[in-house]
Structure formats: structure tokens, C-alpha cells
Scaffold this active site. Sequence first.
Site, PDB file in Angstrom:
ATOM      1  CB  SER A 183      -0.926  -0.005   1.221  1.00 41.15           C
ATOM      2  OG  SER A 183      -1.643   1.210   1.315  1.00 41.15           O
ATOM      3  CE  LYS A 187      -0.746   4.845  -0.063  1.00 37.45           C
ATOM      4  NZ  LYS A 187      -1.693   4.926   1.051  1.00 37.45           N
TER       5      LYS A 187
END
Length: 434
Positions: A183, A187
Site C-alpha cells: 500500500s 503510492k
Amino acid sequence: MRAYDVILKKRNGEKLSREEIKFMVEGFVRGEIPDYQMAAFLMAIFFRHLDEEETYYLTEVMMRSGEVLDLSEIPGKKVDKHSTGGVGDKTTLVVAPLVASCGVPIAKMSGRALGHTGGTIDKLESIPGFRTELSIDEFVENVKKYGIAIVGQTGNLVPADKKIYALRDATATVDELSLIASSIMSKKLAAGSDAFVLDVKFGTGAFIKDIEESRKLAGLMLEIAKRHGRKAAAVLSNMNQPLGRFIGNSLEVIEAIETLKGRGPEDLVELSITLGALMLELAGVSEFENGKKILKKKIETGEALEKFRVLIKAQGGDERVVDDPWKFLAVSKKIEEFKAERDGYVSFIDTEKVGTASMLLGAGRKKKEDRIDHSVGIVVEKKLGDFVEKGETIARLYVSEKSDLESAMKLLKEAYVVSDTPPEPFRVVEEVIK
């Protein structure tokens, strides 16, 4: 390929291929795989885990689910910094202008507050007029022109993570290392920087309480960066007490400004200098120890503070905040005090409860849709090892009419332990991993 077969394979502890992971993620994003099957898949990962290679595949697939920024037109090596989330963690507000003042371009996308931790974007939005939403072109142009820009995550950056995270949040599968690592890194990689410094927190105020688990998470994220051809370093930092003294949005901007003026609390200064020196090293500007000296000098000369002023002005904010933050930032005039019930030393702080107390005052969000009150928060007067007398103020609470003061006070009473003997000396930077 069927979702059922992929779920069964992971449930049985078998290794997944890149194609199988891609099938699950892309199918879920397109709406072809329903929530209940993705929830089962996430729970299978929670109990059976992903190895380094599978985590790399998941990161790559999520990263490519939306826009991947190309920052190559910005001259120089772009170094990003990420924190896994803490209470009173305003390091980006200090480190970004500090490192940018050394000529390293800072093109940073940051998040908002959720739960007991604060968010950089909410803090910046407490500055009157400050725009955290810029177009990609404007974002890149600001970095080229001013050497720094900090914005919220764009809508089309890693849409897979947004959708999967919402499901993780609803199915108790958030705190699994491979899911956390993919996660975060999807990003960071999609945001286009050349190198990353990761502030991985442990302790009572961190999402991961155990230092060994934090060390594993750091190692996993560094491996992902390496496999993607990016340089990275990590710091394990201690969240067994709030970072600095100010918790809340306007309050944390004030403390960041004080730090850039050379008047910051010792733990915030040490962590900021450590993170900044690693960023300078990854940018090829200076080796680590010398980098610390350079950064301290940038604070002494006022160059770091001026770079923060440049950032505020460039993004539409009121630059007078830099000169007199108490005057130009919204800070509640209504103050309540949390006081010691006995003499002794502060020997333990449940930092998560302090962060949650601040959220209950209105400084954070229980749900993503909640509105934040920039004017409220907590100023911690006593930290680990400090001696307190009965009736002495441990913390000041800046409150509003909407604050749940009673619940916040109850949490603070539960969070602080005062005893006859002082604890072991506190150290904010536990380890640097390169």
C-alpha cells in the site's frame, strides 16, 4: 482463471504468480470480482502472508492501476519521505523545507488524518489560503520554480489501493505487513520520486507496536524499492510518547515553525535532522553525518524557515503565519487542563490514547468524511521521565463546543502512568537502516 481458485491457493499457503495477483487486483478495480471474494482473498493473505516476490508483484500491479507520475523534467534527484503515522508527527513540515533549502527538489504527495494519527495535508490546510490541490502540471511547475511543493494525493494515483484499503479497513485486515508495505510503496513509486526515506514507527502510538515487526516492515519496503531500481533508507522511530509537544493541526504548524526557528523540542529536532540527512545522502548531496551539520546550519541561518515561507506563498497561503503563527492561525481560546493526581515520574504513556483524545476534541477523523477542526488539540507539558507534583498540569487541551471533552479527559487519565521511579531514558531514533 477464477477468483475462487486464487483464493483457495492462498488459503492453502501456496505462492501466487504475478498473473494471479494481477487478475485479482484488476478484476476488483473493474468491478468484476465482488467485495466478498476480495475480502476472502485479503483474509487469506492476512493469515498466510505474501513473500517478498508476491509483495513486489502486488505493489507493481497496484502502482500501475492508475497514473504514474513522470518527474523527469524536474532537474536533480527527487527524494521523498514517508512516515507510517504517529501522534504529533509534523516532521514533513520541518524536513521538506529543510532539505529543499539545500537544493534538493521536494515533490511531495501527502495524506490526511485518519484514526489517532494526524495528516500533513490537514495541517497545511490550517494555514489560511493554502492550496493542497494542484494540477499535476502546476505541481511540477512549482517544484521546478521554487524547489518544493506539497499536495494531496491526486484522484487517479493508485486507485486500486484506495479501493482495497477501504475493504481492508472494513474487514480487519489492515495490519498485515505485506499489505501495508505494498500500500505504502505503490503510492510512493507512482508519485515519481527517485529515492525514498521511510520513517517506520513502533510503540504505543504507532500502528505497529512491536519493534521487530517494524523492522520487518522496513526491510520489506526497502526490498520493494530496490527491486524497482530506487534507492531507499529507513529509520525506526519510537512512538512510545507523542513527537514534540503539540498535537493538532494549527498547533503542529506552530511547533514546526518554532523548530525551523531553532526553538524546536529535542525529539522532533533529532528525528527531523536524521530523516533530512538521509535524504541528502540519497540525493548525493552529502554523506549522512556531514548532512546533519549542513541541516543544523540551515536552521541557524534561517534559510530553512524562508523555504517554508516560499512554500506557503507559492501555494496561496498567508505567509505572515511564519512570523506570528499564534496570530494568523486558528487556535481555540478555550483551554482545559489535565492535571496529575499524585507526585511522581511519568513512567508510561499510551500514545495512541493521547492521539485518540485529540481526535475526540475534533482534531482528527473517525471516518474519512468527518470534518476537522483546525483550532483544537493538545499541548503536552510532561513527557516520559518528567517529574510531576499532584495538581500540576500534564497537558493543556484546546477545545471547542463540539469537542467530546469528557471522553478525551478519560482517555488521558488512562494514557498516563505516574510512578515513584523514572523510566529508562527515551530515545526517539532507534535505528537507521540503509
